[in-house]
Design a protein around this motif. Sequence first.
Motif, mmCIF file in Angstrom:
data_model
loop_
_atom_site.group_PDB
_atom_site.id
_atom_site.type_symbol
_atom_site.label_atom_id
_atom_site.label_comp_id
_atom_site.label_asym_id
_atom_site.label_seq_id
_atom_site.Cartn_x
_atom_site.Cartn_y
_atom_site.Cartn_z
ATOM 1 N N ARG A 3 0.836 -1.194 0.000
ATOM 2 C CA ARG A 3 0.000 0.000 0.000
ATOM 3 C C ARG A 3 0.873 1.247 0.000
ATOM 4 O O ARG A 3 2.053 1.197 0.338
ATOM 5 C CB ARG A 3 -0.894 0.018 1.251
ATOM 6 N N PRO A 4 0.281 2.404 -0.365
ATOM 7 C CA PRO A 4 1.026 3.659 -0.263
ATOM 8 C C PRO A 4 1.484 3.910 1.163
ATOM 9 O O PRO A 4 0.967 3.350 2.117
ATOM 10 C CB PRO A 4 -0.007 4.698 -0.725
ATOM 11 N N LEU A 8 1.313 9.246 3.682
ATOM 12 C CA LEU A 8 0.186 9.632 2.842
ATOM 13 C C LEU A 8 -1.128 9.344 3.548
ATOM 14 O O LEU A 8 -2.064 10.139 3.517
ATOM 15 C CB LEU A 8 0.243 8.869 1.517
ATOM 16 N N ARG A 9 -1.193 8.222 4.248
ATOM 17 C CA ARG A 9 -2.442 7.784 4.857
ATOM 18 C C ARG A 9 -2.839 8.632 6.063
ATOM 19 O O ARG A 9 -3.991 8.603 6.488
ATOM 20 C CB ARG A 9 -2.338 6.307 5.231
ATOM 21 N N ARG A 201 -8.083 8.069 4.371
ATOM 22 C CA ARG A 201 -7.774 6.840 3.635
ATOM 23 C C ARG A 201 -8.982 6.371 2.828
ATOM 24 O O ARG A 201 -9.396 5.238 2.897
ATOM 25 C CB ARG A 201 -7.283 5.747 4.591
ATOM 26 N N ALA A 204 -6.382 5.381 -0.311
ATOM 27 C CA ALA A 204 -5.006 4.913 -0.072
ATOM 28 C C ALA A 204 -4.940 3.433 0.273
ATOM 29 O O ALA A 204 -3.965 2.752 -0.088
ATOM 30 C CB ALA A 204 -4.361 5.733 1.044
ATOM 31 N N ASP A 205 -5.959 2.900 0.959
ATOM 32 C CA ASP A 205 -5.936 1.490 1.324
ATOM 33 C C ASP A 205 -6.332 0.581 0.173
ATOM 34 O O ASP A 205 -6.182 -0.637 0.258
ATOM 35 C CB ASP A 205 -6.882 1.234 2.504
ATOM 36 N N LEU A 219 2.071 9.666 -6.471
ATOM 37 C CA LEU A 219 1.918 9.838 -5.026
ATOM 38 C C LEU A 219 1.355 11.216 -4.694
ATOM 39 O O LEU A 219 0.426 11.347 -3.886
ATOM 40 C CB LEU A 219 3.261 9.635 -4.328
ATOM 41 N N LEU A 222 -2.280 11.347 -5.790
ATOM 42 C CA LEU A 222 -3.136 10.600 -4.860
ATOM 43 C C LEU A 222 -3.364 11.394 -3.578
ATOM 44 O O LEU A 222 -4.476 11.415 -3.037
ATOM 45 C CB LEU A 222 -2.516 9.237 -4.554
ATOM 46 N N ALA A 223 -2.334 12.056 -3.099
ATOM 47 C CA ALA A 223 -2.458 12.875 -1.903
ATOM 48 C C ALA A 223 -3.454 14.015 -2.129
ATOM 49 O O ALA A 223 -4.278 14.323 -1.252
ATOM 50 C CB ALA A 223 -1.100 13.441 -1.496
ATOM 51 N N GLU A 226 -6.955 12.486 -2.142
ATOM 52 C CA GLU A 226 -7.391 12.193 -0.782
ATOM 53 C C GLU A 226 -7.851 13.469 -0.067
ATOM 54 O O GLU A 226 -8.881 13.475 0.613
ATOM 55 C CB GLU A 226 -6.255 11.542 0.015
#
Length: 258
Positions: A3-4, A8-9, A201, A204-205, A219, A222-223, A226
């Motif tokens: 996972r990332p 990030l999470r 998350r 992210a999960d 990355l 994705l951030a 989120e």
Amino acid sequence: MSRPSATLRTAVVWDVLRGALDQRAELSGRTELDVLDTGGGTGNFAVPVARLGHRVTVVDPSPNALFALERRVAEAGVAERVRGVQGDVRGLFDVAERGGYDVVLCHGVLEYVDDPAEGLGNTVAALRPEGGTLSVLASGLGGAVLARALAGHFTEARHALTSPGGRWGESDPMPRRFTPEQLTALVTGTGLEVISVHGVRVFADLVPGALVDTEPDALEALARLEATAAELPDFQSVASQLHVLAEVPPGVAPGTPG
């Protein structure tokens, strides 16, 4: 499937928390705040909070976690700002001061306590009555249902969706999960005013780590995704975790007796 990264999470929570700390410092007129981190473990939030110049008391029931915390704060150079004590929210005022903290973190606690309302009431009672901020982070029901369904465990997904505690079966390691409505109701039930709710998350999960590692700028993208989804109620309902930020309203004594 990897996972990332953990950074990030937790980025959404940290961004909200850092802003809340800055605002609380401005409102109180003090640059050094007293922060209580219940269930703070090895210091994932305590260390960066201390790096901002605040004093942090970490309460955790695990001696091993507190030992790791001691090493971590020493390596980070913030040992003089972080104090770890063994305890839990049920007996919180055996080790912490009632009404003595500007900010209280209750992260990853309410899922495990026998009585979430009682545990949350104790954490809220640790806030200064003249003004304080509460940060609550707890497991989300929708994220668990979605994850089980996408893994092909449809019966477990339905069980989580319909069981009172949001568990997908006897082997589920999580004792309890919450919907956004359930978590905010717990917080408002203590007399606090909810300032914001965020989903944590959401993606992210579910995103394979290999995809993030191989795609250029994935990355960062994705951030940003989120952060945008975190504020939208439709996505909060399927987040792996839920974050609620609340404050003591003027003239209201927070919390319940512990």
